[in-house]
Design a protein around this motif. Structure first.
Motif, PDB file in Angstrom:
ATOM      1  N   ASP A 148      18.311 -62.602 -16.964  1.00 37.03           N
ATOM      2  CA  ASP A 148      18.350 -63.555 -15.861  1.00 37.03           C
ATOM      3  C   ASP A 148      19.616 -63.336 -15.031  1.00 37.03           C
ATOM      4  O   ASP A 148      20.478 -62.526 -15.395  1.00 37.03           O
ATOM      5  CB  ASP A 148      18.308 -64.984 -16.400  1.00 37.03           C
ATOM      6  N   PHE A 149      19.729 -64.076 -13.922  1.00 32.07           N
ATOM      7  CA  PHE A 149      20.857 -63.911 -13.003  1.00 32.07           C
ATOM      8  C   PHE A 149      21.587 -65.231 -12.798  1.00 32.07           C
ATOM      9  O   PHE A 149      20.983 -66.313 -12.823  1.00 32.07           O
ATOM     10  CB  PHE A 149      20.367 -63.409 -11.641  1.00 32.07           C
ATOM     11  N   ILE A 150      22.881 -65.137 -12.591  1.00 25.29           N
ATOM     12  CA  ILE A 150      23.693 -66.278 -12.188  1.00 25.29           C
ATOM     13  C   ILE A 150      24.230 -65.983 -10.790  1.00 25.29           C
ATOM     14  O   ILE A 150      24.950 -65.009 -10.576  1.00 25.29           O
ATOM     15  CB  ILE A 150      24.868 -66.528 -13.157  1.00 25.29           C
ATOM     16  N   ILE A 158      23.860 -71.074  -9.611  1.00 22.14           N
ATOM     17  CA  ILE A 158      22.399 -71.111  -9.714  1.00 22.14           C
ATOM     18  C   ILE A 158      21.924 -70.109 -10.751  1.00 22.14           C
ATOM     19  O   ILE A 158      22.288 -68.930 -10.711  1.00 22.14           O
ATOM     20  CB  ILE A 158      21.750 -70.786  -8.348  1.00 22.14           C
ATOM     21  N   SER A 159      21.103 -70.587 -11.682  1.00 25.11           N
ATOM     22  CA  SER A 159      20.483 -69.714 -12.678  1.00 25.11           C
ATOM     23  C   SER A 159      19.065 -69.393 -12.213  1.00 25.11           C
ATOM     24  O   SER A 159      18.305 -70.305 -11.840  1.00 25.11           O
ATOM     25  CB  SER A 159      20.436 -70.413 -14.042  1.00 25.11           C
ATOM     26  N   THR A 160      18.714 -68.129 -12.220  1.00 25.66           N
ATOM     27  CA  THR A 160      17.408 -67.721 -11.700  1.00 25.66           C
ATOM     28  C   THR A 160      16.886 -66.506 -12.455  1.00 25.66           C
ATOM     29  O   THR A 160      17.657 -65.753 -13.058  1.00 25.66           O
ATOM     30  CB  THR A 160      17.507 -67.441 -10.186  1.00 25.66           C
ATOM     31  N   VAL A 363       9.310 -47.931  -4.589  1.00 25.29           N
ATOM     32  CA  VAL A 363       8.578 -48.238  -3.365  1.00 25.29           C
ATOM     33  C   VAL A 363       7.353 -49.111  -3.627  1.00 25.29           C
ATOM     34  O   VAL A 363       6.942 -49.904  -2.773  1.00 25.29           O
ATOM     35  CB  VAL A 363       8.171 -46.935  -2.629  1.00 25.29           C
ATOM     36  N   GLN A 364       6.763 -49.022  -4.809  1.00 24.48           N
ATOM     37  CA  GLN A 364       5.566 -49.803  -5.107  1.00 24.48           C
ATOM     38  C   GLN A 364       5.861 -51.284  -5.291  1.00 24.48           C
ATOM     39  O   GLN A 364       4.971 -52.126  -5.169  1.00 24.48           O
ATOM     40  CB  GLN A 364       4.871 -49.249  -6.357  1.00 24.48           C
ATOM     41  N   SER A 365       7.112 -51.628  -5.600  1.00 24.80           N
ATOM     42  CA  SER A 365       7.453 -53.025  -5.883  1.00 24.80           C
ATOM     43  C   SER A 365       8.693 -53.531  -5.163  1.00 24.80           C
ATOM     44  O   SER A 365       8.940 -54.731  -5.126  1.00 24.80           O
ATOM     45  CB  SER A 365       7.680 -53.197  -7.391  1.00 24.80           C
ATOM     46  N   MET A 366       9.491 -52.649  -4.593  1.00 23.03           N
ATOM     47  CA  MET A 366      10.791 -52.963  -3.981  1.00 23.03           C
ATOM     48  C   MET A 366      11.807 -53.421  -5.032  1.00 23.03           C
ATOM     49  O   MET A 366      12.853 -53.995  -4.688  1.00 23.03           O
ATOM     50  CB  MET A 366      10.681 -54.025  -2.873  1.00 23.03           C
ATOM     51  N   GLU A 367      11.530 -53.118  -6.300  1.00 25.36           N
ATOM     52  CA  GLU A 367      12.447 -53.500  -7.373  1.00 25.36           C
ATOM     53  C   GLU A 367      13.494 -52.415  -7.582  1.00 25.36           C
ATOM     54  O   GLU A 367      13.228 -51.218  -7.441  1.00 25.36           O
ATOM     55  CB  GLU A 367      11.686 -53.728  -8.676  1.00 25.36           C
ATOM     56  N   SER A 368      14.690 -52.850  -7.915  1.00 22.31           N
ATOM     57  CA  SER A 368      15.779 -51.922  -8.202  1.00 22.31           C
ATOM     58  C   SER A 368      15.454 -51.068  -9.422  1.00 22.31           C
ATOM     59  O   SER A 368      14.905 -51.553 -10.406  1.00 22.31           O
ATOM     60  CB  SER A 368      17.062 -52.727  -8.461  1.00 22.31           C
ATOM     61  N   LYS A 369      15.796 -49.789  -9.349  1.00 20.38           N
ATOM     62  CA  LYS A 369      15.661 -48.911 -10.512  1.00 20.38           C
ATOM     63  C   LYS A 369      16.813 -49.130 -11.490  1.00 20.38           C
ATOM     64  O   LYS A 369      16.732 -48.730 -12.642  1.00 20.38           O
ATOM     65  CB  LYS A 369      15.618 -47.446 -10.061  1.00 20.38           C
ATOM     66  N   GLN A 370      17.869 -49.754 -10.993  1.00 23.66           N
ATOM     67  CA  GLN A 370      19.061 -49.977 -11.805  1.00 23.66           C
ATOM     68  C   GLN A 370      19.021 -51.316 -12.532  1.00 23.66           C
ATOM     69  O   GLN A 370      19.459 -51.427 -13.669  1.00 23.66           O
ATOM     70  CB  GLN A 370      20.318 -49.935 -10.915  1.00 23.66           C
ATOM     71  N   VAL A 371      18.509 -52.335 -11.839  1.00 27.08           N
ATOM     72  CA  VAL A 371      18.574 -53.698 -12.360  1.00 27.08           C
ATOM     73  C   VAL A 371      17.189 -54.340 -12.340  1.00 27.08           C
ATOM     74  O   VAL A 371      16.706 -54.744 -11.273  1.00 27.08           O
ATOM     75  CB  VAL A 371      19.546 -54.562 -11.522  1.00 27.08           C
ATOM     76  N   PRO A 372      16.520 -54.463 -13.474  1.00 24.55           N
ATOM     77  CA  PRO A 372      15.209 -55.125 -13.518  1.00 24.55           C
ATOM     78  C   PRO A 372      15.321 -56.568 -13.029  1.00 24.55           C
ATOM     79  O   PRO A 372      16.289 -57.272 -13.320  1.00 24.55           O
ATOM     80  CB  PRO A 372      14.850 -55.081 -15.011  1.00 24.55           C
ATOM     81  N   GLY A 373      14.340 -56.976 -12.225  1.00 24.42           N
ATOM     82  CA  GLY A 373      14.339 -58.340 -11.718  1.00 24.42           C
ATOM     83  C   GLY A 373      15.060 -58.509 -10.395  1.00 24.42           C
ATOM     84  O   GLY A 373      15.034 -59.586  -9.797  1.00 24.42           O
TER      85      GLY A 373
END
Length: 408
Positions: A148-150, A158-160, A363-373
């Motif tokens: 998760d992220f702070i 904010i926790s998300t 490119v299929q998801s716009m998700e970072s390859k370094q940081v999941p989520g």
């Protein structure tokens, strides 16, 4: 779908709203919020297209559509498979925003005001119960062991579970430092869309004059701009100039915006074709005053200016112009040289080349390859288009994909 899924969108611009709406549409149980550092949202939407908002461009061949992006062509060609120009038009029309396509392919709201687009987004956000937090600039982002992220703002923590970054183009590399701390390589930003300043050129006296079809080259480069050219009180603008500023963004930054351009005032007319036309004019209209008998589709004031530039009196008759003057006139019409000394941002629409390196984004998801989520959308990535609705299309496309996959 989990009702506990929390998605935070950082940035309340075009890509941010589109990502938030896409996330909520794909997962109605998710808690979605938009965090905007200023007191208002959708600022660039408001001013774009002279306050009319050029929503997209009616180019429905995705390969050709992708060719309008100096940075991001290959990346977007794949992304358009999920959401393209036809998807954009359908999306707005399904939400009762009527659109109009103009002869040049630019698509605007039929209302002719960007407020129609802003109202649409605000209605959708309210209907979907998307939380909007103003004055919430992100100062840092931390990754928990759980994944998760702070997010920390000046006044709030904010926790998300998911984060979509849509903070737009940044004028300075320091504006993306908080992303670099996550291990994300950032390509230094430089301005992309700008007009050319020509403080020493007398042609500025003809501000407001438009040549509908001109071709402009940067001296010593293969870069080319085509289309309408506008003379301004500071130099030159219009699509032909803006195309050059986009394609040459990094090259022109390297020379500190000190360079020369060569203008073909007659579009792509070749020298042999031009000489034939001039010779025919001399034969048919030899006794007529040269200033009153211009054989080319350029404004009369520009024609007289170009004559004086070649020391041809406006009162001369066509049959009085000597071969040396004709040679100089030919060169001026096809290769008129002007010195550029600086730039001006185009109508407050700040667009940058640079941002998050596309090789670090799926490119299929716009998700970072370094940081999941962690997802990205819009101009925070190293994507920029020429004028004509292309930058907004990139925002809609990447925002839709990021929102959809962040909600899974």
């Amino acid at each position: 779908m989990s009702k506990d899924l929390r998605i935070s969108v950082i940035g309340g611009g075009a890509a941010g709203f589109f990502a938030a709406i896409a996330a909520k549409n794909h997962n109605p149980l998710a808690q979605v919020q938009i965090l905007e550092k200023t007191s208002h949202v959708l600022a660039k939407v408001k001013i774009s297209g002279g306050g009319r908002c050029n929503v997209c461009h009616a180019e429905f061949n995705n390969r050709k559509l992708a060719e309008h992006y100096p940075r991001g062509e290959k990346f977007l060609k794949k992304a358009f498979e999920q959401f393209d120009a036809s998807s954009t038009m359908e999306w707005f029309e399904q939400r009762n925003v009527a659109l109009k396509t103009y002869p040049d392919g630019c698509v605007f709201p039929l209302s002719n005001t960007s407020q129609s687009i802003i109202d649409c987004f605000l209605r959708e956000a309210k209907k979907l119960d998307i939380e909007l937090l103003l004055h919430h600039g992100i100062e840092s982002i931390e990754i928990q062991e759980t994944g998760d992220f702070i997010l920390k703002t000046k006044d709030k923590t904010i926790s998300t579970n998911r984060v979509i970054v849509t903070t737009g183009g940044q004028p300075k590399l320091s504006g993306m430092h908080w992303l670099e701390t996550l291990g994300h390589p950032v390509i230094p930003p430089v301005p992309s869309l700008f007009t050319f300043n020509m403080p020493e050129e007398p042609i500025k006296e003809f501000m407001g004059l438009v040549v509908e079809k001109a071709t402009v080259r940067i001296e010593g480069q293969k870069l080319l701009g085509k289309g309408p050219l506008l003379i301004t009180h500071w130099g030159m603008s219009g699509p032909a100039i803006l195309q050059l500023s986009a394609w040459g963004a990094r090259i022109l930054a390297e020379v500190n915006y000190q360079f020369s351009i060569l203008i073909n005032w007659l579009d792509e007319t070749k020298e042999s074709e031009l000489r034939d036309k001039l010779e025919n004019t001399r034969k048919v209209h030899g006794g007529k005053m040269i200033s009153n008998q211009c054989p080319f589709p350029i404004p009369a004031r520009l024609w007289i200016f170009l004559l004086s530039k070649n020391e041809i009196l406006a009162t001369s008759r066509w049959n009085e112009v000597n071969p040396k003057q004709i040679n100089k006139l030919v060169n001026t019409l096809l290769n008129d040289r002007y010195q550029v000394q600086g730039k001006t941002t185009f109508k407050e629409e700040f667009v940058t080349a640079g941002g998050i390196d596309l090789t670090e984004i799926q490119v299929q998801s716009m998700e970072s390859k370094q940081v999941p989520g962690l997802f990205f959308a819009g101009e925070i990535m190293d994507i920029d288009g020429i004028t004509g609705g292309f930058n907004f299309q990139a925002a809609w496309t990447t925002g839709f994909i990021a929102g959809k996959h962040a909600a899974l």
